[in-house]
Structures are given as C-alpha cells and as structure tokens.
Design a protein around this motif. Structure first.
Motif, PDB file in Angstrom:
ATOM      1  N   ASP A 117       0.813  -1.393  -0.025  1.00 50.63           N
ATOM      2  CA  ASP A 117       0.107   0.018  -0.078  1.00 50.63           C
ATOM      3  C   ASP A 117       0.996   1.365   0.120  1.00 50.63           C
ATOM      4  OD1 ASP A 117      -1.962   1.879   0.258  1.00 50.63           O
ATOM      5  OD2 ASP A 117      -2.687   1.241   2.225  1.00 50.63           O
ATOM      6  N   PRO A 118       1.507   1.632  -1.142  1.00 47.97           N
ATOM      7  CA  PRO A 118       2.377   2.769  -1.286  1.00 47.97           C
ATOM      8  C   PRO A 118       2.001   3.963  -0.586  1.00 47.97           C
ATOM      9  CG  PRO A 118       2.215   1.618  -3.447  1.00 47.97           C
ATOM     10  CD  PRO A 118       1.151   1.147  -2.502  1.00 47.97           C
ATOM     11  N   ARG A 119       0.540   4.335  -0.638  1.00 47.68           N
ATOM     12  CA  ARG A 119       0.109   5.471  -0.061  1.00 47.68           C
ATOM     13  C   ARG A 119       0.189   5.557   1.628  1.00 47.68           C
ATOM     14  NH1 ARG A 119      -5.436   7.339  -1.631  1.00 47.68           N
ATOM     15  NH2 ARG A 119      -4.747   9.316  -0.697  1.00 47.68           N
ATOM     16  N   PHE A 120       0.280   4.330   2.061  1.00 45.62           N
ATOM     17  CA  PHE A 120       0.603   4.360   3.396  1.00 45.62           C
ATOM     18  C   PHE A 120       1.726   5.244   4.041  1.00 45.62           C
ATOM     19  CE2 PHE A 120       2.561   2.446   7.297  1.00 45.62           C
ATOM     20  CZ  PHE A 120       1.800   2.718   8.152  1.00 45.62           C
ATOM     21  N   ILE A 121       2.732   5.287   3.110  1.00 41.86           N
ATOM     22  CA  ILE A 121       3.948   6.269   3.693  1.00 41.86           C
ATOM     23  C   ILE A 121       3.358   7.923   3.638  1.00 41.86           C
ATOM     24  CG2 ILE A 121       6.307   7.174   2.880  1.00 41.86           C
ATOM     25  CD1 ILE A 121       6.920   4.377   1.820  1.00 41.86           C
ATOM     26  N   ASP A 122       2.381   8.084   2.787  1.00 46.65           N
ATOM     27  CA  ASP A 122       1.845   9.515   2.717  1.00 46.65           C
ATOM     28  C   ASP A 122       0.974   9.562   3.757  1.00 46.65           C
ATOM     29  OD1 ASP A 122       3.068  10.178   0.168  1.00 46.65           O
ATOM     30  OD2 ASP A 122       1.438   9.180  -0.833  1.00 46.65           O
ATOM     31  N   MET A 123       0.243   8.719   4.548  1.00 43.15           N
ATOM     32  CA  MET A 123      -0.609   8.748   5.503  1.00 43.15           C
ATOM     33  C   MET A 123       0.230   9.155   6.709  1.00 43.15           C
ATOM     34  SD  MET A 123      -3.029   5.779   7.024  1.00 43.15           S
ATOM     35  CE  MET A 123      -4.443   6.446   7.900  1.00 43.15           C
ATOM     36  N   VAL A 124       1.451   8.374   6.780  1.00 46.33           N
ATOM     37  CA  VAL A 124       2.378   8.354   8.211  1.00 46.33           C
ATOM     38  C   VAL A 124       2.856   9.511   7.989  1.00 46.33           C
ATOM     39  CG1 VAL A 124       4.504   7.537   8.928  1.00 46.33           C
ATOM     40  CG2 VAL A 124       2.864   5.911   8.356  1.00 46.33           C
ATOM     41  N   ARG A 125       3.498  10.235   6.837  1.00 42.28           N
ATOM     42  CA  ARG A 125       4.032  11.699   6.783  1.00 42.28           C
ATOM     43  C   ARG A 125       2.905  12.856   7.140  1.00 42.28           C
ATOM     44  NH1 ARG A 125       5.396  11.127   2.012  1.00 42.28           N
ATOM     45  NH2 ARG A 125       7.532  10.596   2.359  1.00 42.28           N
ATOM     46  N   GLU A 126       1.754  12.952   6.603  1.00 41.35           N
ATOM     47  CA  GLU A 126       0.740  13.856   6.545  1.00 41.35           C
ATOM     48  C   GLU A 126       0.286  13.909   8.101  1.00 41.35           C
ATOM     49  OE1 GLU A 126      -1.999  13.692   3.390  1.00 41.35           O
ATOM     50  OE2 GLU A 126      -0.363  13.390   1.900  1.00 41.35           O
ATOM     51  N   LEU A 127      -0.101  12.611   8.604  1.00 37.74           N
ATOM     52  CA  LEU A 127      -0.733  12.577   9.949  1.00 37.74           C
ATOM     53  C   LEU A 127       0.419  12.769  11.134  1.00 37.74           C
ATOM     54  CD1 LEU A 127      -3.392   9.783   9.727  1.00 37.74           C
ATOM     55  CD2 LEU A 127      -3.640  12.326   9.728  1.00 37.74           C
ATOM     56  N   ARG A 128       1.697  12.630  10.536  1.00 35.66           N
ATOM     57  CA  ARG A 128       2.938  12.522  11.530  1.00 35.66           C
ATOM     58  C   ARG A 128       2.653  11.382  12.584  1.00 35.66           C
ATOM     59  NH1 ARG A 128       4.034  18.818  12.858  1.00 35.66           N
ATOM     60  NH2 ARG A 128       4.252  19.658  10.723  1.00 35.66           N
ATOM     61  N   LEU A 129       2.513  10.274  12.069  1.00 35.46           N
ATOM     62  CA  LEU A 129       2.143   9.203  12.894  1.00 35.46           C
ATOM     63  C   LEU A 129       3.453   8.559  13.497  1.00 35.46           C
ATOM     64  CD1 LEU A 129      -0.740   6.935  11.246  1.00 35.46           C
ATOM     65  CD2 LEU A 129      -0.935   8.103  13.342  1.00 35.46           C
ATOM     66  N   PRO A 130       3.588   8.416  14.685  1.00 32.43           N
ATOM     67  CA  PRO A 130       4.687   7.925  15.234  1.00 32.43           C
ATOM     68  C   PRO A 130       4.938   6.313  15.460  1.00 32.43           C
ATOM     69  CG  PRO A 130       3.372   8.532  17.140  1.00 32.43           C
ATOM     70  CD  PRO A 130       2.439   8.950  15.849  1.00 32.43           C
ATOM     71  N   VAL A 131       4.979   5.591  14.239  1.00 29.31           N
ATOM     72  CA  VAL A 131       4.554   4.309  14.138  1.00 29.31           C
ATOM     73  C   VAL A 131       6.191   3.638  14.011  1.00 29.31           C
ATOM     74  CG1 VAL A 131       2.685   4.664  12.682  1.00 29.31           C
ATOM     75  CG2 VAL A 131       4.902   4.318  11.557  1.00 29.31           C
ATOM     76  N   SER A 132       6.164   2.152  14.435  1.00 27.93           N
ATOM     77  CA  SER A 132       7.384   1.463  14.567  1.00 27.93           C
ATOM     78  C   SER A 132       7.172   0.403  13.476  1.00 27.93           C
ATOM     79  CB  SER A 132       7.627   0.863  15.881  1.00 27.93           C
ATOM     80  OG  SER A 132       7.530   1.804  16.740  1.00 27.93           O
ATOM     81  N   MET A 133       8.081   0.358  12.450  1.00 30.86           N
ATOM     82  CA  MET A 133       8.304  -0.769  11.638  1.00 30.86           C
ATOM     83  C   MET A 133       9.171  -1.874  11.753  1.00 30.86           C
ATOM     84  SD  MET A 133       5.821   0.829   9.681  1.00 30.86           S
ATOM     85  CE  MET A 133       5.776  -0.252   8.202  1.00 30.86           C
ATOM     86  N   PHE A 134       8.884  -2.958  11.831  1.00 27.70           N
ATOM     87  CA  PHE A 134       9.700  -4.088  12.191  1.00 27.70           C
ATOM     88  C   PHE A 134      10.223  -4.989  10.822  1.00 27.70           C
ATOM     89  CE2 PHE A 134       7.894  -3.247  16.186  1.00 27.70           C
ATOM     90  CZ  PHE A 134       8.822  -3.427  17.184  1.00 27.70           C
ATOM     91  N   VAL A 135      11.319  -4.726  10.258  1.00 23.25           N
ATOM     92  CA  VAL A 135      11.698  -4.914   9.183  1.00 23.25           C
ATOM     93  C   VAL A 135      12.774  -6.255   9.048  1.00 23.25           C
ATOM     94  CG1 VAL A 135      12.793  -3.961   6.889  1.00 23.25           C
ATOM     95  CG2 VAL A 135      11.436  -2.456   8.455  1.00 23.25           C
TER      96      VAL A 135
END
Length: 284
Positions: A117-135
């Motif tokens: 879901d490439p637009r998810f990154i836009d969501m994180v940026r615009e909402l300034r979501l403090p998320v943690s990604m385990f990669v």
C-alpha cells in the motif's frame, strides 16, 4: 475656444477613469483577486490544513506527551548485554497512549507489509504518525529504498531478523546470526540503529532472548492487540485498548483491505477510547 475644447476633452477622458476607480474600491477583495486566485485561496483554507479529514478521521490526533510521565517499572527494556532481553506486549505508563507497530518483510523475492500500500507512507507523513516498522531483509534490493522512504516519513525502523525464519529450536549461533546480520545491514547500509526486535510470527524461546541481547537488542516486542479487517482482537484481557498497549497492524491479503484503511479504523478506535498514539522508541 481651443482651450475650452481641450478642457472638455480632458474631462471626458478622466471621468470614466475616476468612475472605475470608485467602483474598484467598492469591490470585495476576493473578487478583485479574480476567479482563479479566489479558488487558490479557498483551496488553502482551513480544510487544507487538516489532513486528518483526508485520511478519514473526524478529529485530529491528540499530541502525545514529549516523554514518559514517570520512569517505567519492572518489565521495561533494559540496557543491551545486561541479561536476556525482556519480552513486552504492553508498556507500563500512565500516559493515555498506545503504540502502533507494523511488520515489513523483504526475504528473497517475497514482500509484504507497507509496500503493498504505497500511499501508507503518505499517511504516516501527513498525519505525523509515530509508528514503528519491524523490517526483515531490508538491507538489499527494493526493500532498501522502501525502508528509507518510511524512515524519512518519520517511522521508527526496528529489527525482524534477516531471513524471517521461525527462531524457536534453532541453535544459539544461528539465531544470533539472523538477528545480528539484520542489525548490521540496517546500520551499515541505512545508518539506522535498531534497539527492538520482533521475532518472525511472534515466536521465540530462551535462546532468542540471549541472542537478541548479544546483538544489542534492548527488548523483544510482541503485541497485546492486533487490528483485523474490521475489529481489534486481543491476546489477553481485558478486551479493550488500555494505555500502554502495543498494537500490531498488518495488511490482510484475504480481505484486500488497504493498510491505510485499516489504520484509519484503528485510529478511530484509539480516539473513541480517549487515547492517542505515541512513539514506542520514546518509552523503551
């Protein structure tokens, strides 16, 4: 006659100009901007500064505290190398916050998680979501570029091992290699310094905890709640969100629901409980 005629001609020329000047002063300023300029003003009105509406929220997220309200109690992360890494699905805090965590996998040619879901990154940026990604396996190929974009958007990047294999029952040397190799890849290729580990499938044993600590991991992170296609499920009671809960939110290929859509559903639940989202790394 010639002088009088000249004055009459000058008056005839000036009259329309004065009339236009008077009219111009009575015109609404927005009208004077012209139709296109007025449209630009409207586009940059209050709604343009409220990205939460764009992402399906009825209200903006409350800002979390700048730091934990008090020192964390027993069960919180510890300094690497001081013993087996603790296992957490909840953070002991009085702050009205929960923590959003996601898993991204780049093992071989297989990829899942935020990249679907490439637009998810836009969501994180615009909402300034403090998320943690385990990669997993993000140190090479297309996964590297995607991880860089996530980090640039403000996501915390943490360890999920190199090859996404189940760890329980595997030797200490192999488990340490899986964990340390991903630590090295994220540090040397992307300049990141992960401190947290989510073992693949959430599965671990006592060897995992020792190996994780040896690789510089301060805590093994599981989850107390997981966001399904529509609702939250809980690993243990009570079956409602509480301050300090760690929530896992990953794409559901069976339902076909975009990651951003499921994130919106979760954020609505968070707000209904009078909570907000904080950065897990700030509390561990």
């Amino acid at each position: 006659m010639r002088r009088g005629g000249s004055l009459r001609c000058l008056a005839a020329v000036l009259a329309p100009a004065l009339l236009l000047t008077g009219c111009a002063q009575s015109v609404d300023p927005i009208e004077r901007l012209g139709k296109k300029a007025a449209q630009r003003v409207r586009q940059h009105g209050p709604d343009a500064d409220e990205p939460y509406r764009h992402w399906g929220l009825a209200a903006p997220l409350t800002h979390p505290p700048a730091r934990p309200a008090r020192p964390l109690s027993t069960g919180s992360a510890r300094a690497p190398g001081t013993g087996p890494a603790p296992v957490l699905d909840h953070v002991a805090t009085r702050d009205k916050v929960v923590f959003l965590t996601y898993d991204d996998t780049y093992a071989g040619t297989f990829a899942d998680g935020a990249e679907q879901d490439p637009r998810f990154i836009d969501m994180v940026r615009e909402l300034r979501l403090p998320v943690s990604m385990f990669v997993t396996g993000a140190g090479a190929g297309h996964g590297r570029a995607h991880t860089v974009r996530l980090s640039s958007a403000g996501a915390g990047i943490e360890n999920r091992t190199r090859g996404h294999q189940a760890l329980p029952g595997v030797s200490y040397a192999e488990q340490r290699a899986e964990i340390c190799a991903q630590q090295h890849a994220l540090r040397s290729r992307l300049g990141l310094h992960p401190r947290l580990l989510r073992p693949p499938y959430g599965a671990y044993d006592a060897v995992t905890l020792r190996a994780a600590a040896a690789c510089g991991i301060s805590a093994v992170v599981l989850w107390r709640a997981a966001m399904g296609p529509r609702t939250l499920t809980f690993t243990r009671g009570p079956h409602l969100l509480r301050p300090g809960d760690i929530v896992s939110l990953n794409p559901d290929g069976a339902s076909g629901r975009a990651l951003r859509e499921r994130t919106t559903r979760l954020l609505r639940s968070v707000q209904e409980r009078g909570l907000t989202v904080a950065r897990l790394e700030d509390y561990l």
